[in-house]
Design an enzyme around this catalytic site. Structure first.
Site, PDB file in Angstrom:
ATOM      1  N   THR A 179      41.917  43.096  47.407  1.00 43.53           N
ATOM      2  CA  THR A 179      40.656  42.695  46.782  1.00 43.53           C
ATOM      3  C   THR A 179      40.218  41.345  47.363  1.00 43.53           C
ATOM      4  O   THR A 179      40.940  40.726  48.140  1.00 43.53           O
ATOM      5  CB  THR A 179      40.812  42.588  45.253  1.00 43.53           C
ATOM      6  OG1 THR A 179      41.920  41.714  44.971  1.00 43.53           O
ATOM      7  CG2 THR A 179      41.075  43.947  44.628  1.00 43.53           C
ATOM      8  N   TYR A 180      39.052  40.886  46.937  1.00 44.50           N
ATOM      9  CA  TYR A 180      38.452  39.667  47.498  1.00 44.50           C
ATOM     10  C   TYR A 180      39.402  38.475  47.353  1.00 44.50           C
ATOM     11  O   TYR A 180      39.864  38.161  46.241  1.00 44.50           O
ATOM     12  CB  TYR A 180      37.133  39.390  46.781  1.00 44.50           C
ATOM     13  CG  TYR A 180      36.279  38.336  47.424  1.00 44.50           C
ATOM     14  CD1 TYR A 180      35.876  38.455  48.747  1.00 44.50           C
ATOM     15  CD2 TYR A 180      35.862  37.215  46.707  1.00 44.50           C
ATOM     16  CE1 TYR A 180      35.080  37.493  49.349  1.00 44.50           C
ATOM     17  CE2 TYR A 180      35.065  36.247  47.289  1.00 44.50           C
ATOM     18  CZ  TYR A 180      34.677  36.398  48.615  1.00 44.50           C
ATOM     19  OH  TYR A 180      33.893  35.442  49.204  1.00 44.50           O
ATOM     20  N   PRO A 181      39.724  37.782  48.470  1.00 45.10           N
ATOM     21  CA  PRO A 181      40.755  36.736  48.413  1.00 45.10           C
ATOM     22  C   PRO A 181      40.292  35.359  47.955  1.00 45.10           C
ATOM     23  O   PRO A 181      41.108  34.460  47.850  1.00 45.10           O
ATOM     24  CB  PRO A 181      41.246  36.674  49.872  1.00 45.10           C
ATOM     25  CG  PRO A 181      40.046  37.059  50.675  1.00 45.10           C
ATOM     26  CD  PRO A 181      39.265  38.044  49.847  1.00 45.10           C
TER      27      PRO A 181
END
Length: 339
Positions: A179-181
């Site tokens: 997922t978005y880091p």
């Protein structure tokens, strides 16, 4: 939550536009125009290597400068941790000096002269094990990663710099593996509604049930919430996009493989049962009660989430068999180091 299942669910059940979020975006854009667009050209004229400034970099630089000023004002003080190695019937273990004449010296002695005098006094003393304290302890899994904790973990375990970590994380994200880091949230998507099928939480718990003994699954769903009231929490925690995709299933570069394994283990471990230990503490005193030493050991009873732990176990003393209160102990080595 930017995953295929989340996007599909959102398309199936659209909602109205939240104009508070729209206005928040506009406010950020205005700040970029007022600060970034004015400060960056000024910076380029005076600092040759500078790239940009703005609503994030400027306050960050101020925080770093303030912290550096605090460091400059710090007055260092020396201290000497004092360790000894005790022998009991051919087996040895380490203990640290805790008290001298009922004065707490756990943080260390204050000077080399004090160390030398203590060594002389200890050489002239006999020691006895005065107390054994045994109790059970448990250790809970840590929450899933946010950006800051991922950078810290990658640095401590692999020596990766923040820039390397974020480059590898961005590559994993663009490839659809995580997922978005960039997030300050530690909650997994679906925490608000653990019942709906296909939620990431349900997927994680089903994976544990299918691949580990049932006792490794936490009895209740573990819900993690951040303590910072200023956190935006616009995105969920960093986790694998599909928990069924194990690190061994992917062909990645070294840094990406390390990072994916770190994220995968932390995510699965976050829904596992606590590890259990038996902790034993010893108190050793000189016969005149002037000196007191303490030592502790930890014996694993149930691995729990630590079955996935990639962190190396710290050196923990193992005590000789047959130790009982009243046992006589002999010092075979002493160590004091200036810090």
């Amino acid at each position: 939550e930017i995953t295929s299942s989340a996007v599909e669910n959102a398309v199936k059940s659209p909602r109205g536009i939240d104009y508070h979020l729209v206005n928040a975006y506009l406010a950020r854009r205005i700040l970029d125009h007022l600060i970034g667009f004015k400060v960056s050209p000024l910076l380029w004229r005076h600092v040759s290597r500078a790239k940009s400034a703005g609503r994030v970099q400027s306050p960050t630089l101020r925080i770093i400068c303030e912290r550096e000023n605090e460091r400059d004002q710090h007055i260092p003080e020396e201290y000497w941790p004092f360790l000894v190695k005790f022998d009991y019937q051919g087996s040895s273990f380490e203990a640290s000096l805790n008290k001298i004449s009922d004065v707490n010296v756990k943080k260390g002695l204050k000077s080399e002269e004090e160390v030398n005098q203590t060594q002389l006094d200890i050489d002239a003393s006999d020691f006895v094990l005065t107390k054994i304290d045994t109790k059970n302890q448990s250790s809970n899994p840590q929450p899933p990663f946010r950006t800051s904790s991922l950078i810290a973990a990658a640095n401590s375990q692999f020596g990766m710099l923040a820039k390397q970590t974020m480059k590898a994380a961005q590559s994993l994200f663009l490839a659809g593996h995580i997922t978005y880091p960039r997030t300050d949230n530690i909650a997994i998507g679906g925490s608000e509604d653990t019942e709906y099928p296909g939620s990431p939480l349900e997927e994680i718990r089903n994976y544990i049930t299918g691949n580990f003994d049932q006792k490794f699954l936490s009895k209740q769903v573990r819900i993690y919430k951040g303590k910072l009231t200023t956190a935006q929490e616009a995105h969920e925690a960093i986790r694998p996009a599909l928990i069924s995709v194990k690190p061994s299933d992917l062909d990645l570069s070294t840094s990406e493989e390390r990072l994916y394994k770190l994220i995968w283990n932390r995510t699965v471990a976050s829904q596992m049962e606590s590890s259990k230990y038996e902790r034993k503490s010893l108190t050793i005193s000189s016969e005149d009660s002037k000196f007191e030493f303490t030592a502790s050991s930890r014996k694993n009873i149930f691995a729990g989430f630590e079955i996935l732990s990639t962190a190396e176990e710290k050196n923990i003393a193992e005590f000789p068999e047959g130790l009982e209160e009243g046992s006589e102990l002999r010092i075979i080595a002493k160590q004091a180091e200036q810090k």
